[in-house]
Motif scaffolding. Structure first.
Motif, PDB file in Angstrom:
ATOM      1  N   UNK A 121       0.979  -1.111  -0.128  1.00  0.00           N
ATOM      2  CA  UNK A 121      -0.078  -0.142   0.108  1.00  0.00           C
ATOM      3  C   UNK A 121       0.707   1.405  -0.137  1.00  0.00           C
ATOM      4  N   UNK A 122       1.951   1.246   0.694  1.00  0.00           N
ATOM      5  CA  UNK A 122       2.797   2.372   0.943  1.00  0.00           C
ATOM      6  C   UNK A 122       3.516   2.548  -0.481  1.00  0.00           C
ATOM      7  N   UNK A 123       3.895   1.450  -1.225  1.00  0.00           N
ATOM      8  CA  UNK A 123       4.865   1.606  -2.485  1.00  0.00           C
ATOM      9  C   UNK A 123       3.654   2.042  -3.521  1.00  0.00           C
ATOM     10  N   UNK A 124       2.690   1.734  -3.340  1.00  0.00           N
ATOM     11  CA  UNK A 124       1.475   2.200  -4.377  1.00  0.00           C
ATOM     12  C   UNK A 124       1.522   3.751  -4.472  1.00  0.00           C
ATOM     13  N   UNK A 125       1.374   4.325  -3.028  1.00  0.00           N
ATOM     14  CA  UNK A 125       1.414   5.936  -2.763  1.00  0.00           C
ATOM     15  C   UNK A 125       2.668   6.228  -3.320  1.00  0.00           C
ATOM     16  N   UNK A 126       3.848   5.748  -3.138  1.00  0.00           N
ATOM     17  CA  UNK A 126       5.278   6.434  -3.266  1.00  0.00           C
ATOM     18  C   UNK A 126       5.294   6.378  -5.114  1.00  0.00           C
ATOM     19  N   UNK A 127       5.105   5.331  -5.715  1.00  0.00           N
ATOM     20  CA  UNK A 127       5.412   5.260  -7.140  1.00  0.00           C
ATOM     21  C   UNK A 127       4.119   6.134  -7.852  1.00  0.00           C
ATOM     22  N   UNK A 128       3.142   6.172  -7.318  1.00  0.00           N
ATOM     23  CA  UNK A 128       1.988   7.171  -8.049  1.00  0.00           C
ATOM     24  C   UNK A 128       2.275   8.662  -7.698  1.00  0.00           C
ATOM     25  N   UNK A 129       3.160   8.979  -6.524  1.00  0.00           N
ATOM     26  CA  UNK A 129       3.239  10.553  -5.753  1.00  0.00           C
ATOM     27  C   UNK A 129       1.970  10.834  -5.332  1.00  0.00           C
ATOM     28  N   UNK A 130       1.179   9.975  -4.836  1.00  0.00           N
ATOM     29  CA  UNK A 130      -0.154  10.321  -4.466  1.00  0.00           C
ATOM     30  C   UNK A 130      -0.046  10.932  -2.780  1.00  0.00           C
ATOM     31  N   UNK A 131       0.676  12.089  -2.755  1.00  0.00           N
ATOM     32  CA  UNK A 131       0.949  12.501  -1.314  1.00  0.00           C
ATOM     33  C   UNK A 131      -0.219  13.305  -0.776  1.00  0.00           C
ATOM     34  N   UNK A 132      -0.149  13.293   0.540  1.00  0.00           N
ATOM     35  CA  UNK A 132      -1.315  14.234   1.147  1.00  0.00           C
ATOM     36  C   UNK A 132      -0.335  15.329   1.935  1.00  0.00           C
ATOM     37  N   UNK A 133      -0.087  16.404   1.434  1.00  0.00           N
ATOM     38  CA  UNK A 133       0.793  17.566   1.823  1.00  0.00           C
ATOM     39  C   UNK A 133      -0.321  18.557   2.443  1.00  0.00           C
ATOM     40  N   UNK A 134      -0.305  18.629   3.730  1.00  0.00           N
ATOM     41  CA  UNK A 134      -1.319  19.537   4.262  1.00  0.00           C
ATOM     42  C   UNK A 134      -0.768  21.006   4.324  1.00  0.00           C
ATOM     43  N   UNK A 135      -1.950  21.728   5.070  1.00  0.00           N
ATOM     44  CA  UNK A 135      -1.417  23.348   5.204  1.00  0.00           C
ATOM     45  C   UNK A 135      -0.723  23.502   6.095  1.00  0.00           C
TER      46      UNK A 135
END
Length: 451
Positions: A121-135
């Protein structure tokens, strides 16, 4: 594509472990976790530790998760603190690898190493660069906490008969390999009433004493000192102290298989039950466990796999042939200091020397070698080798295990290095050497044939 190997993410600092890469690892883990979770972070003594840690932490904080930094600590101490105080944990370590390496080991909230499906699951986020960058208002909170190593030591002491051990006044030589155990093992031994003689017990991430893998050739000083001072035993850790290797009172290097069998025998003798171990483990373990009414359950190689199987089957004990042992009453992960305390307890209760107990075990000869193989060839090599060995008695649970009368050979790709490992065991040393050479040639020919 894979990000995680057998024991987390590892690589050479400045080559594949760069600040950009590591901050993205932090972003991926942060996006995987719920916002506001508390992540425990600790590290071993490597020179690059602060850089690697801070890069990962930046990604975590940017994702809105909080970080509890416990500083320098053995990996099992980080896991213990995570279990008690965190939602997730990260150990910055490359274990036994040379000092130019470092890594990121992910720890679940229960203190176990993260299972493969969660790594994916972490790898999927990493390779898709589907980050959650907060304010800016929601950036995670960062705090430093002291006392993790002391809490860990107290946890170990709660699971052994401290008074019995103290009464024996053992003389112990400890080699910390300049690694994370510098902050725990000598102090644990003092609390157990031992006279402690220390080697390489100052923190130094260049590992000047010797390579951090506790192999016999790296422990000649330990072996010598144990004999010189007539110690009851010697103990050596790897860089992050999740493993323990022993030298007995006669100055003999004791393989991890033998101490694993020794501890398993005592635990099963008292509790019965199941013992979990990988397919690479010696037949000594199965023999002593069955003789004492227990059962051995085999898994693929890898401490997280062993730990998860232990939980699944309710095992009383588990471990690997490399000196990594898992005590479920303490925590479901390899723990070098807990192993040391348990060995001392067994010696104290039996009144016997370590050499006596080791000599009472069934005798087999073991050998382990490695053969270079680039990561991109590993899968094709394994398939080709299976075809080449199809007429032999083989088991393919993890790699290829070839069985013969009173011997076995296991060939499997490393999950952390560009090598294949060959493990072997036989009752006759000459036969073992011959078999290792035979299957080494077969492996090398197969690797050479893959373009």
């Amino acid at each position: 594509m894979r990000l995680f190997g057998t024991n987390g993410i590892r690589g050479k600092v400045g080559e594949n472990l760069t600040p950009d890469f590591l901050s993205e690892v932090g972003l991926a883990i942060g996006a995987y976790l719920p916002q506001g979770n508390n992540v425990v972070v600790g590290m071993d003594t490597r020179v690059s530790g602060e850089m690697v840690k801070n890069a990962v932490v930046s990604g975590l904080l940017a994702s809105g998760v909080n970080v509890i930094d416990i500083g320098l600590a053995p990996t099992p101490a980080i896991q213990f603190y995570t279990k008690n105080h965190g939602d997730f944990g990260i150990a910055i370590t490359a274990s036994h690898n040379p000092p130019e390496f470092n890594g990121v080991k992910a720890i679940a909230g229960d203190g176990t190493e993260l299972p493969r499906e969660e790594e994916e699951r972490i790898e999927k986020i990493f390779f898709s660069k589907n980050w959650r960058i907060v304010n800016w208002r929601d950036v995670g909170k960062y705090q430093k906490k002291e006392g993790a190593n002391e809490e860990y030591i107290k946890g170990i002491l709660s699971h052994v008969d401290v008074e019995k051990i103290r009464n024996r006044k053992f003389v112990v030589v400890v080699d910390c390999a300049n690694g994370a155990s510098c902050f725990t093992t000598p102090y644990l031994l003092e609390r157990l009433g031992c006279r402690v003689i220390s080697l390489n017990c100052h923190s130094d991430g260049t590992f000047p004493g010797h390579e951090s893998e506790p192999k016999e050739e790296n422990l000649q000083d330990l072996i010598s000192v144990v004999g010189d001072v007539s110690a009851d035993l010697g103990i050596a850790h790897d860089g992050d102290a999740d493993r323990a290797i022993f030298v007995d009172d006669r100055g003999r290097f004791i393989s991890g298989d033998k101490t694993l069998a020794l501890v398993a025998r005592e635990i099963v003798k008292n509790k019965g039950g199941k013992v979990v171990t990988p397919v690479s483990t010696s037949l000594i373990l199965e023999k002593v466990v069955k003789e004492n009414g227990g059962e051995v359950v085999y898994t693929k190689v890898g401490a997280p796999i062993v730990a998860r199987k232990m939980i699944e089957v309710g095992a009383v004990f588990g471990g690997e042939e490399n000196g990594g042992m898992i005590f479920p009453e303490h925590q479901y992960c390899r723990d070098g200091a807990m192993t040391l305390a348990k060995i001392l307890e067994i010696m104290a209760k039996s009144g016997k020397k370590l050499s006596e107990m080791i000599d009472a075990l069934p005798r087999y000869y073991q050998k382990k070698i490695s053969v270079s193989c680039s990561d991109d060839k590993k899968v094709k090599v394994l398939e080709s080798l299976k075809e080449k060995l199809k007429d032999e008695k083989i088991d393919t649970l993890d790699g290829i295990k070839i069985w013969g009368e009173n011997w076995w050979i296991l060939i499997r790709p490393s999950g952390t290095e560009p090598i294949y490992r060959i493990y072997g065991e036989a009752r006759d040393k000459e036969i073992l050497d011959s078999l290792i050479e035979k299957y080494k040639r077969a492996l090398e020919e197969t690797i050479a044939s893959i373009s």
